[in-house]
Design a protein around this motif. Structure first.
Motif, mmCIF file in Angstrom:
data_model
loop_
_atom_site.group_PDB
_atom_site.id
_atom_site.type_symbol
_atom_site.label_atom_id
_atom_site.label_comp_id
_atom_site.label_asym_id
_atom_site.label_seq_id
_atom_site.Cartn_x
_atom_site.Cartn_y
_atom_site.Cartn_z
ATOM 1 N N PHE A 266 0.800 -1.214 0.000
ATOM 2 C CA PHE A 266 0.000 0.000 0.000
ATOM 3 C C PHE A 266 0.837 1.271 0.000
ATOM 4 O O PHE A 266 0.429 2.287 -0.554
ATOM 5 N N VAL A 267 1.992 1.221 0.658
ATOM 6 C CA VAL A 267 2.784 2.436 0.859
ATOM 7 C C VAL A 267 4.205 2.212 0.369
ATOM 8 O O VAL A 267 4.823 1.186 0.676
ATOM 9 N N ASN A 268 4.707 3.163 -0.400
ATOM 10 C CA ASN A 268 6.124 3.193 -0.753
ATOM 11 C C ASN A 268 6.837 4.105 0.240
ATOM 12 O O ASN A 268 6.317 5.164 0.620
ATOM 13 N N PHE A 269 8.044 3.697 0.629
ATOM 14 C CA PHE A 269 8.749 4.475 1.649
ATOM 15 C C PHE A 269 10.198 4.683 1.244
ATOM 16 O O PHE A 269 10.890 3.737 0.860
ATOM 17 N N GLU A 270 10.657 5.942 1.339
ATOM 18 C CA GLU A 270 12.041 6.301 1.045
ATOM 19 C C GLU A 270 12.676 6.850 2.324
ATOM 20 O O GLU A 270 12.454 8.012 2.697
ATOM 21 N N PRO A 271 13.468 6.027 3.039
ATOM 22 C CA PRO A 271 14.000 6.451 4.347
ATOM 23 C C PRO A 271 14.824 7.724 4.295
ATOM 24 O O PRO A 271 14.831 8.496 5.251
ATOM 25 N N SER A 272 15.539 7.971 3.190
ATOM 26 C CA SER A 272 16.413 9.145 3.128
ATOM 27 C C SER A 272 15.644 10.459 3.199
ATOM 28 O O SER A 272 16.213 11.501 3.514
ATOM 29 N N LEU A 273 14.341 10.424 2.900
ATOM 30 C CA LEU A 273 13.528 11.639 2.949
ATOM 31 C C LEU A 273 12.847 11.841 4.299
ATOM 32 O O LEU A 273 12.233 12.879 4.538
ATOM 33 N N PRO A 321 5.085 14.947 5.504
ATOM 34 C CA PRO A 321 5.356 16.246 4.894
ATOM 35 C C PRO A 321 6.449 16.227 3.834
ATOM 36 O O PRO A 321 6.502 17.122 2.990
ATOM 37 N N THR A 322 7.316 15.222 3.879
ATOM 38 C CA THR A 322 8.441 15.194 2.941
ATOM 39 C C THR A 322 8.189 14.325 1.718
ATOM 40 O O THR A 322 8.917 14.405 0.738
ATOM 41 N N GLY A 323 7.162 13.469 1.791
ATOM 42 C CA GLY A 323 6.939 12.513 0.714
ATOM 43 C C GLY A 323 7.709 11.226 0.904
ATOM 44 O O GLY A 323 7.752 10.388 0.002
ATOM 45 N N ALA A 324 8.334 11.041 2.090
ATOM 46 C CA ALA A 324 9.041 9.783 2.356
ATOM 47 C C ALA A 324 8.071 8.614 2.276
ATOM 48 O O ALA A 324 8.380 7.564 1.720
#
Length: 679
Positions: A266-273, A321-324
């Protein structure tokens, strides 16, 4: 195949709804074929369209299985199905629903990205957790399909079984974690039964801290659920043991939980953001505060999202808020492209005052269908748009409705929502404040919590009308979520009836500024190091602190990290600041190294250190040691060179005079007597 050569088949469903072919033609460029019974007497029209080899859109979803069966002889056929009957044709406003039908048809043609799946595997190792014979009876019924263990918590008098087909143990689950295929349990009061138990099960000595693993849990204990939002945890089935029907359903469901199961990611996650933490200082916790299932946990500077546990409510993506964290079913940009086509086509076909109704597939489609069949149907200006979960809708989606020319937003949920709608309420409050300030109208974004079709219609009719922009945006959203969000709000401002420059927002909003107490700032740049988005930055060539407002997400890390406590954050949406270059918050004259002339630090900070250490203020820099102050005036490279070449330690303590013993003192006195002149 171009859209101009595609085929559109529309049907009046045996003349039970009007078809405004003219309005549909204005909005759609496909070649249109009309019918009254496309699924029966006029099925040949569908076969003729198949023979042409062009992409086909059929404005009917009820008979989609029939049309797919007919198309099996043409495996290359590109078929799209769209519902214009329950969503508009069966309504008291059906005569005016032509522009809506055109919009729905066009939006259905927007391609959605493929699903990403998460695989769960279960070997059928099951723990049945209960208090009495109810758990044992359930185990007996499932023993031929599952590998069963029964765990009884604080059992009363339980009769032993004649044969031990499965273990029956005593214990209370203190803690549980995991998901279908990978549950881990911590058990207290754990004990084995005595094989000589006669009238009732007698258990041996108990111990705490036992552990166990299993693939699924059937909880018939009647106690507190083992997991938050337990009904959303895959592999955890719970029923009140007093409710026989609920127990029967749980047993039936448990019997089928063997094998491999796919669920959407369901969710994509980018830890660096992620803006959760820096240097062990906590910043943003929006997703952690809202996740109903506990799928999100802190993980160093970022958080971690367990895709196996995630139930897909989308609250984390809505507030991130960051789109992470971004929703993947579909992504925000893909959903907005469909929204763009929906509103542009509606306007092109002659529609006005569009209100977008976001709904899910399970509850939303059922209530819309019931309203069409047994009530007045949806209003002609209400454009339904299905999403996976209404709680996935964030401020960027809501804002795009008004930027693209809509005049209202409604979000349909259950009377008792399956997911907590706190994040949705926050998105609505933030969006309402912004669109109201920009002149679109107040109270034109509403959450409709109902299971009653007639109430849905009444609330849509009673909703206040907003002001549709006369200069709708046409941008195509692409890219990551934060970039899409920024673009959407810039376009919203350009489309606004009253384009004010600054909109104050409530705490927790994802936009804002920082306020700096310039006199107290030492330009240490701790805030720059902490800022996860680059909103705060330095200048490698100058002693400077800069700020880019469009990048600020109000995580608060700068405020928490600042050693001087001179930074505060202020939530707001300042369009003028977004469109201006970086703002210099503080700039100072650099201090030049007295050895090589290279600038380092700031003059004020070096002067402040010298003032504190010079003169008689510190023993390390007094008298002959005063030259040590020169080292402070050097850059790092020259400082090292000075210390090495001059062979002194700038931190060394000056040698103290030797300590005289009593014998030394007496000896000195005797010497003084014998030689008073010191010859």
């Amino acid at each position: 195949m171009s859209a101009a050569t595609s085929r559109l088949l529309i049907c009046s469903c045996e003349k039970t709804m009007p078809l405004d072919a003219e309005a549909i033609g204005r909005g759609c460029t496909s070649k249109i074929t009309q019918a009254n019974q496309l699924c029966g007497l006029e099925l040949d029209r569908f076969k003729e369209a198949l023979a042409e080899g062009a992409p086909i859109t059929v404005a009917c979803t009820q008979e989609a299985p029939l049309f797919r069966e007919v198309a099996e002889s043409s495996p290359q056929a590109q078929l799209t199905f769209v519902n214009i009957r329950e969503t508009g044709g069966w309504s008291k406003d059906a005569a005016a629903a032509g522009p809506k039908a055109a919009a729905l048809i066009a939006a259905a043609g927007e391609e959605m990205p493929p699903l990403s799946l998460v695989t769960l595997e279960s070997s059928g190792v099951a723990l049945i957790y209960g208090r009495d014979e109810t758990a044992i009876e359930a185990a007996q019924r499932l023993a031929d399909r599952l590998d069963i263990t029964v765990l009884l918590t604080k059992p009363g008098e339980v009769a032993p079984r004649r044969t031990s087909e499965f273990p029956v143990l005593k214990g209370t689950i203190r803690n549980a974690r995991g998901h279908l295929g990978q549950f881990e349990l911590a058990i207290d009061d754990y004990a084995l039964p005595s094989p000589s138990s006669r009238a009732k099960l007698v258990f041996g000595p108990s111990r705490n801290g036992a552990t166990s693993t299993c693939d699924l849990i059937l909880d018939l204990s009647g106690g507190t659920p083992l997991f938050p939002a337990h009904e959303l945890r895959p592999g955890y089935l719970r029923a009140d043991p007093r409710d026989k029907a609920a127990v029967e359903r749980a047993i039936a469901d448990a019997g089928g939980l063997v094998g491999t199961f796919d669920k959407p990611r369901f969710v994509n996650f980018e830890p660096s953001l992620c803006a959760h933490s820096r240097s062990s200082i906590t910043g943003c916790t929006r997703c952690l505060d809202l996740c109903p299932t506990g799928a999100i946990t802190p993980n160093g500077n970022a958080v971690a999202i367990d895709a196996n546990v995630c139930a897909g409510c989308g609250s984390c993506a809505s507030v991130c808020p960051t789109g992470a964290a971004s929703y993947a079913l579909p992504s925000a940009d893909a959903l907005m492209r469909r929204l763009r086509t929906l509103l542009q086509t509606y306007r092109k076909a002659g529609g006005s005052d569009a209100v977008v109704l976001f709904h899910d597939g399970e509850h939303g489609e059922d209530i819309i269908d019931a309203l069409a069949r047994f009530g007045e149907g949806l209003p002609a200006n209400v454009l339904p748009l299905r999403v996976n979960e209404v709680t996935q809708v964030g401020p960027e989606i809501i804002a795009s409705v008004f930027a693209y020319g809509g005049s209202g937003v409604a979000l349909l949920t259950r009377a008792k929502p399956r997911h907590d709608i706190a994040a949705l309420r926050r998105a609505v409050e933030t969006s309402d404040r912004i669109v109201s300030a920009l002149g679109f109208g107040a109270g034109i974004i509403q959450i409709i919590e109902t299971d009653d079709p007639d109430q849905l219609r009444a609330m849509l009719d009673a909703a206040p009308h907003g002001v549709a922009t006369q200069k709708p945006a046409g941008f195509v959203p692409r890219g990551a979520k934060r970039g899409v969000l920024e673009t959407t709000f810039r376009e919203l401002h350009l489309a606004a009836p009253v384009p004010v420059e600054v909109v104050p927002l409530a705490p927790g909003a994802p936009f804002g500024t920082v306020t700096l107490n310039v006199d107290g700032c030492t330009l240490c740049h701790a805030c720059v190091t902490a800022c996860p988005t680059g909103a705060l930055s330095d200048n490698p060539d100058r002693a400077m602190l800069r700020f880019t407002e469009s990048l600020c997400v109000q995580c608060g890390l700068c405020q928490s990290t600042c050693p001087e406590k001179v930074i505060t954050i202020e939530p707001r949406l300042d369009f003028q600041a977004w469109n201006t270059p970086q703002r210099v918050l503080k700039e100072e004259e650099p201090f030049n190294c007295i050895a090589c002339g290279k600038p380092f630090g700031t003059k004020s900070s070096i002067d402040r250190v010298l003032a504190k250490l010079g003169g008689e203020r510190h023993w390390m820099f007094q008298g002959a040691n005063a030259r040590r102050l020169d080292v402070i005036k050097m850059c790092a490279d020259c400082r090292v060179e000075a210390v090495v070449n001059e062979s002194f330690d700038p931190h060394a303590v000056p040698q103290r005079p030797p300590v005289m013993s009593t014998e030394d003192y007496l000896r000195a006195r005797e010497v003084k007597k014998d030689d008073p002149l010191g010859s």
